[in-house]
Design a protein around this motif. Structure first.
Motif, short mmCIF file in Angstrom:
data_model
loop_
_atom_site.label_atom_id
_atom_site.label_comp_id
_atom_site.label_asym_id
_atom_site.label_seq_id
_atom_site.Cartn_x
_atom_site.Cartn_y
_atom_site.Cartn_z
N UNK A 1 0.83 -1.20 0.00
CA UNK A 1 0.00 0.00 0.00
C UNK A 1 0.86 1.25 0.00
N UNK A 2 0.33 2.30 -0.59
CA UNK A 2 1.08 3.54 -0.74
C UNK A 2 1.49 4.10 0.62
N UNK A 3 2.76 4.47 0.73
CA UNK A 3 3.26 5.09 1.95
C UNK A 3 3.46 4.15 3.12
N UNK A 4 3.49 2.83 2.85
CA UNK A 4 3.59 1.88 3.97
C UNK A 4 4.85 2.14 4.80
N UNK A 5 6.00 2.25 4.17
CA UNK A 5 7.26 2.41 4.91
C UNK A 5 7.25 3.65 5.79
N UNK A 6 6.57 4.70 5.34
CA UNK A 6 6.54 5.95 6.10
C UNK A 6 5.72 5.81 7.38
N UNK A 7 4.80 4.88 7.42
CA UNK A 7 3.98 4.72 8.63
C UNK A 7 4.32 3.42 9.38
N UNK A 8 5.54 2.90 9.13
CA UNK A 8 5.93 1.63 9.75
C UNK A 8 7.23 1.77 10.54
N UNK A 9 7.34 0.89 11.55
CA UNK A 9 8.57 0.77 12.35
C UNK A 9 8.84 -0.71 12.58
N UNK A 10 10.11 -1.05 12.77
CA UNK A 10 10.53 -2.43 13.00
C UNK A 10 11.34 -2.49 14.29
N UNK A 11 11.05 -3.48 15.12
CA UNK A 11 11.91 -3.83 16.26
C UNK A 11 12.27 -5.30 16.08
N UNK A 12 13.56 -5.57 15.91
CA UNK A 12 13.98 -6.94 15.56
C UNK A 12 15.35 -7.24 16.17
N UNK B 1 15.61 -3.39 4.83
CA UNK B 1 15.52 -2.09 5.49
C UNK B 1 14.45 -1.20 4.89
N UNK B 2 14.18 -1.37 3.59
CA UNK B 2 13.22 -0.48 2.93
C UNK B 2 11.78 -0.71 3.39
N UNK B 3 11.54 -1.76 4.16
CA UNK B 3 10.18 -2.03 4.64
C UNK B 3 9.65 -0.96 5.58
N UNK B 4 10.54 -0.36 6.36
CA UNK B 4 10.09 0.59 7.39
C UNK B 4 11.07 1.75 7.50
N UNK B 5 10.51 2.93 7.67
CA UNK B 5 11.33 4.14 7.80
C UNK B 5 12.07 4.17 9.13
N UNK B 6 11.51 3.51 10.14
CA UNK B 6 12.11 3.49 11.48
C UNK B 6 12.49 2.07 11.84
N UNK B 7 13.73 1.89 12.27
CA UNK B 7 14.20 0.53 12.58
C UNK B 7 15.05 0.54 13.84
N UNK B 8 14.76 -0.43 14.71
CA UNK B 8 15.65 -0.68 15.85
C UNK B 8 16.03 -2.16 15.78
N UNK B 9 17.28 -2.43 15.45
CA UNK B 9 17.76 -3.79 15.23
C UNK B 9 18.87 -4.08 16.23
N UNK B 10 18.60 -5.00 17.14
CA UNK B 10 19.60 -5.37 18.16
C UNK B 10 19.94 -6.84 17.98
N UNK B 11 20.95 -7.12 17.13
CA UNK B 11 21.30 -8.51 16.83
C UNK B 11 22.01 -9.19 18.00
#
Length: 372
Positions: free
Chosen positions: A116-127, A134-144
């Motif tokens: 859907x249009x603008x999905x990445x702009x309204x998404x965040x990832x915690x993983x 990375x392009x899935x979400x504009x905001x990412x917190x990745x703690x490997x």
């Protein structure tokens, strides 16, 4: 050039961003496990506890099959199963939080939503995984370095609720967080356990999580069909690389004979790692083709689940899974391959052989069980 899979915002920044969103859809990988359900259920509860404005709500959305224990754990949580309810509508996903994955392949059940249009702009990832898109979400917190997604999500829940620390979380938030932490560490026996993992576990117990109840609900509820399927896997198991690699193939016919479901192979590889000398165990599950490949249907595929023994020597199965387009963690990874089972087994063994040879021999234990 694609963005690097890395952190670009803090947990506090994600928490502040979520606070202002009226409707939050919380997603995770398909066929969710304890960490996936634990992290999503906890953050949904935390958001809904903290939100006092009318019409503000969060809901988790799962792509099945979901574990049989999900109703016990998620009871009281706002959640939906996509297969039964469809994808969230736009008004239900003004903000989207993705937990315990950042892989497009693991989110294929939400594909239409992701497009859907603008999905990445309204998404965040915690993983906490080593690879993601990375392009899935504009905001990412990745703690490997985290043992489970529930480690950073615990901090997120405390921040959302304005609490000084995790031990102040309500019991209904602490409980699913403890579940994710426990299951992703093999109930604290895997090598991903760190001092901070146990400190967090202690804080969650202080907050009211019940270890014994969770273990009984999640681990001590096997169906007879799962044991029959495990028996078939053991019977068909083959050893390779001088006994250092164990391969457990399961066909669709095996599932039918055992009357087992697709979610009943969890932990099979870990059982085999109890064998002295085995460094890597791979469960290969045949995936039923959808339609005739000659007519545009999906070809035959095999799902791979890699596990490697901790300690020394160790094999990085994440690196092997990556060669097949998959990934995960150094000691737990997965992938999917097209082809017949025998062909896939040959490819997997060929890919594992140099990694096992590089790792060296399996354990040489003396009579006291100590490496010699």
């Amino acid at each position: 050039m694609s963005e690097a899979w890395s952190t670009n915002v803090s947990i506090a920044e994600i928490g502040d961003w979520l606070r202002g969103k009226p409707r939050v859809a919380v997603l995770t990988h398909g066929k969710p496990d304890g960490d996936a359900i634990g992290s999503t259920a906890a953050v949904v509860r935390a958001i809904n506890h903290a939100s006092h404005a009318p019409g503000h709500a969060a809901r988790a959305w799962y792509v099945g099959p979901v574990p049989g224990w999900v109703k016990s754990i998620a009871n009281g949580t706002a959640y939906r199963v996509v297969e039964d309810n469809g994808l969230p509508q736009k008004h239900e996903a003004e903000a989207v939080l993705i937990c315990d994955t950042g892989s497009r392949a693991q989110l294929e059940g939400y594909a239409d939503l992701l497009k859907t249009e603008g999905f990445a702009q309204r998404a965040a990832i915690v993983d906490h995984h080593l690879q993601g898109d990375a392009e899935l979400a504009e905001r990412r917190h990745v703690d490997s370095s985290a043992a489970a997604a529930c480690e950073p999500v615990a901090e997120l829940c405390a921040h959302i609720m304005g609490l000084a620390g995790v031990r102040e979380l309500p019991k209904d938030v602490a409980t699913p967080l403890y579940l994710g932490l426990a299951t992703d560490t093999g109930w604290f026996k895997h090598s991903n356990v760190r001092p901070r993992t146990l400190r967090l576990a202690a804080d969650l117990l202080e907050a009211g999580a019940d270890h014994a109840w969770l273990y009984r609900v999640v681990e001590q509820r096997d169906r007879v069909s799962r044991l029959r399927l495990l028996g078939r896997a053991f019977e068909k198991m083959t050893l390779h690389c001088d006994g250092r690699v164990a391969v457990l193939p399961l066909s669709i016919a095996d599932y039918h004979a055992a009357r087992a479901g697709p979610g009943e192979t969890g932990g099979f590889a870990d059982q085999v790692l109890n064998v002295a000398g085995v460094l890597v165990a791979v469960v290969l599950t045949e995936v039923e083709a959808k339609g005739d490949p000659a007519q545009g249907g999906e070809p035959a595929r095999v799902k791979l689940s890699f596990r490697s023994k901790s300690g020394r020597p160790a094999v990085d199965v994440n690196a092997v899974a990556q060669t097949f387009g998959g990934g995960g963690h150094a000691q737990a990874a997965g992938a999917r391959l097209e082809g017949a089972m025998d062909e896939v087994i040959a490819r997997v063994v060929a890919a594992l052989t140099p990694a096992v040879e590089e790792a060296g021999a399996g354990e040489d234990l003396n009579e006291n069980g100590v490496e010699s």
